[in-house]
Design a protein around this motif. Sequence first.
Motif, PDB file in Angstrom:
ATOM      1  N   GLU A 150       0.861  -1.176   0.000  1.00 12.43           N
ATOM      2  CA  GLU A 150       0.000   0.000   0.000  1.00 12.43           C
ATOM      3  C   GLU A 150       0.907   1.238   0.000  1.00 12.43           C
ATOM      4  O   GLU A 150       1.725   1.406   0.910  1.00 12.43           O
ATOM      5  CB  GLU A 150      -0.881  -0.003   1.251  1.00 12.43           C
ATOM      6  CG  GLU A 150      -1.881   1.134   1.295  1.00 12.43           C
ATOM      7  CD  GLU A 150      -2.782   1.023   2.509  1.00 12.43           C
ATOM      8  OE1 GLU A 150      -2.695   1.901   3.391  1.00 12.43           O
ATOM      9  OE2 GLU A 150      -3.570   0.045   2.583  1.00 12.43           O
ATOM     10  N   ASN A 151       0.787   2.036  -1.065  1.00  6.90           N
ATOM     11  CA  ASN A 151       1.643   3.214  -1.227  1.00  6.90           C
ATOM     12  C   ASN A 151       3.131   2.856  -1.174  1.00  6.90           C
ATOM     13  O   ASN A 151       3.952   3.616  -0.655  1.00  6.90           O
ATOM     14  CB  ASN A 151       1.324   4.276  -0.171  1.00  6.90           C
ATOM     15  CG  ASN A 151      -0.111   4.740  -0.266  1.00  6.90           C
ATOM     16  OD1 ASN A 151      -0.640   4.922  -1.353  1.00  6.90           O
ATOM     17  ND2 ASN A 151      -0.759   4.908   0.876  1.00  6.90           N
ATOM     18  N   GLY A 152       3.459   1.657  -1.690  1.00  5.15           N
ATOM     19  CA  GLY A 152       4.853   1.229  -1.750  1.00  5.15           C
ATOM     20  C   GLY A 152       5.376   0.590  -0.479  1.00  5.15           C
ATOM     21  O   GLY A 152       6.528   0.161  -0.410  1.00  5.15           O
ATOM     22  N   ILE A 153       4.523   0.501   0.547  1.00  2.00           N
ATOM     23  CA  ILE A 153       4.920  -0.058   1.844  1.00  2.00           C
ATOM     24  C   ILE A 153       4.487  -1.520   1.896  1.00  2.00           C
ATOM     25  O   ILE A 153       3.378  -1.869   1.507  1.00  2.00           O
ATOM     26  CB  ILE A 153       4.283   0.757   2.991  1.00  2.00           C
ATOM     27  CG1 ILE A 153       4.748   2.214   2.884  1.00  2.00           C
ATOM     28  CG2 ILE A 153       4.627   0.163   4.353  1.00  2.00           C
ATOM     29  CD1 ILE A 153       3.875   3.189   3.628  1.00  2.00           C
ATOM     30  N   LEU A 154       5.374  -2.382   2.393  1.00  2.00           N
ATOM     31  CA  LEU A 154       5.122  -3.826   2.393  1.00  2.00           C
ATOM     32  C   LEU A 154       4.437  -4.284   3.676  1.00  2.00           C
ATOM     33  O   LEU A 154       4.888  -3.980   4.787  1.00  2.00           O
ATOM     34  CB  LEU A 154       6.443  -4.583   2.212  1.00  2.00           C
ATOM     35  CG  LEU A 154       6.352  -6.096   2.099  1.00  2.00           C
ATOM     36  CD1 LEU A 154       5.558  -6.523   0.861  1.00  2.00           C
ATOM     37  CD2 LEU A 154       7.751  -6.716   2.063  1.00  2.00           C
ATOM     38  N   PHE A 155       3.324  -5.034   3.488  1.00  2.00           N
ATOM     39  CA  PHE A 155       2.558  -5.632   4.580  1.00  2.00           C
ATOM     40  C   PHE A 155       2.387  -7.126   4.324  1.00  2.00           C
ATOM     41  O   PHE A 155       2.613  -7.609   3.212  1.00  2.00           O
ATOM     42  CB  PHE A 155       1.149  -5.025   4.647  1.00  2.00           C
ATOM     43  CG  PHE A 155       1.097  -3.562   4.959  1.00  2.00           C
ATOM     44  CD1 PHE A 155       0.894  -3.125   6.256  1.00  2.00           C
ATOM     45  CD2 PHE A 155       1.216  -2.609   3.949  1.00  2.00           C
ATOM     46  CE1 PHE A 155       0.813  -1.773   6.549  1.00  2.00           C
ATOM     47  CE2 PHE A 155       1.143  -1.257   4.229  1.00  2.00           C
ATOM     48  CZ  PHE A 155       0.950  -0.828   5.536  1.00  2.00           C
ATOM     49  N   ASP A 156       1.918  -7.845   5.343  1.00  2.00           N
ATOM     50  CA  ASP A 156       1.419  -9.196   5.094  1.00  2.00           C
ATOM     51  C   ASP A 156       0.089  -9.054   4.345  1.00  2.00           C
ATOM     52  O   ASP A 156      -0.446  -7.950   4.222  1.00  2.00           O
ATOM     53  CB  ASP A 156       1.256  -9.980   6.407  1.00  2.00           C
ATOM     54  CG  ASP A 156       0.099  -9.460   7.263  1.00  2.00           C
ATOM     55  OD1 ASP A 156      -0.174  -8.241   7.244  1.00  2.00           O
ATOM     56  OD2 ASP A 156      -0.539 -10.284   7.941  1.00  2.00           O
ATOM     57  N   ALA A 157      -0.433 -10.162   3.839  1.00  2.00           N
ATOM     58  CA  ALA A 157      -1.625 -10.108   2.986  1.00  2.00           C
ATOM     59  C   ALA A 157      -2.837  -9.510   3.696  1.00  2.00           C
ATOM     60  O   ALA A 157      -3.648  -8.814   3.082  1.00  2.00           O
ATOM     61  CB  ALA A 157      -1.953 -11.503   2.460  1.00  2.00           C
ATOM     62  N   ALA A 158      -2.967  -9.754   4.987  1.00  2.00           N
ATOM     63  CA  ALA A 158      -4.110  -9.241   5.753  1.00  2.00           C
ATOM     64  C   ALA A 158      -3.910  -7.789   6.182  1.00  2.00           C
ATOM     65  O   ALA A 158      -4.803  -7.198   6.782  1.00  2.00           O
ATOM     66  CB  ALA A 158      -4.350 -10.115   6.982  1.00  2.00           C
ATOM     67  N   LYS A 159      -2.754  -7.249   5.900  1.00  2.00           N
ATOM     68  CA  LYS A 159      -2.371  -5.883   6.304  1.00  2.00           C
ATOM     69  C   LYS A 159      -2.460  -5.703   7.826  1.00  2.00           C
ATOM     70  O   LYS A 159      -2.834  -4.647   8.332  1.00  2.00           O
ATOM     71  CB  LYS A 159      -3.193  -4.827   5.573  1.00  2.00           C
ATOM     72  CG  LYS A 159      -2.898  -4.800   4.077  1.00  2.00           C
ATOM     73  CD  LYS A 159      -3.558  -3.637   3.401  1.00  2.00           C
ATOM     74  CE  LYS A 159      -3.244  -3.666   1.903  1.00  2.00           C
ATOM     75  NZ  LYS A 159      -3.941  -2.617   1.168  1.00  2.00           N
ATOM     76  N   GLU A 160      -2.080  -6.778   8.532  1.00  2.00           N
ATOM     77  CA  GLU A 160      -2.016  -6.731   9.995  1.00  2.00           C
ATOM     78  C   GLU A 160      -0.586  -6.539  10.490  1.00  2.00           C
ATOM     79  O   GLU A 160      -0.358  -6.167  11.633  1.00  2.00           O
ATOM     80  CB  GLU A 160      -2.612  -8.009  10.600  1.00  2.00           C
ATOM     81  CG  GLU A 160      -4.102  -8.139  10.353  1.00  2.00           C
ATOM     82  CD  GLU A 160      -4.688  -9.412  10.931  1.00  2.00           C
ATOM     83  OE1 GLU A 160      -3.908 -10.309  11.330  1.00  2.00           O
ATOM     84  OE2 GLU A 160      -5.928  -9.508  10.983  1.00  2.00           O
ATOM     85  N   VAL A 161       0.376  -6.832   9.603  1.00  2.00           N
ATOM     86  CA  VAL A 161       1.793  -6.677   9.945  1.00  2.00           C
ATOM     87  C   VAL A 161       2.440  -5.743   8.933  1.00  2.00           C
ATOM     88  O   VAL A 161       2.401  -5.999   7.725  1.00  2.00           O
ATOM     89  CB  VAL A 161       2.535  -8.035   9.944  1.00  2.00           C
ATOM     90  CG1 VAL A 161       4.015  -7.835  10.311  1.00  2.00           C
ATOM     91  CG2 VAL A 161       1.876  -9.026  10.883  1.00  2.00           C
TER      92      VAL A 161
END
Length: 195
Positions: A150-161
Amino acid sequence: VILPDSVTKIGYGAFMGCFDLKKITLSKSLTEIDHKAFQDCEHLKEIIFPEILVKIGYSAFTNCGFEKVIIPDSVVEISGDAFDYCQNLKEVSLSKSLKCIASGVFAGCSKLETITLPVSLKTIGKNLFDSCTSLKEIKVAEGNTAFASENGILFDAAKEVLIRYPYALTEKEYKIPDGVKKIGEYAFLDVKSLT
């Protein structure tokens, strides 16, 4: 250097420290490049991987002179520190079959600005992008079930990490999304813009 097509593996440290090596033609039968095979080949600017290569070993290309690397779709694993401190590396195309990228693979690649993680990728190691001081964007291929961007920032798939905030983003403020439950190790390491 031209390797004959009978070669299926390049062994541990085979060309390590060959500072003046500028170009190598790899065997079309090559399936594995072992640990430190080309480490410190500082003038190695060009390499074309065969389409049946499966594994790239630990520190295989540490401190090489590449500006661009294309990993063929046959590769499923890249071992730790494989391309670390390739300080001229600006562009990387990853295998669409890649399942695992180990720790520190692109650490110190100070000219790398953007990278796209493939749909197949399930696991990444720690410190993957340490000291990638030009990195502005980490993209994730559509359909990947392990990671999101999201906006070039890396998360896990659930966007919890929140896994990694790129070094070269210039925003002075960042609001962590409401759904984030955990900040990954070194997620904001050496990010200078945030105040």
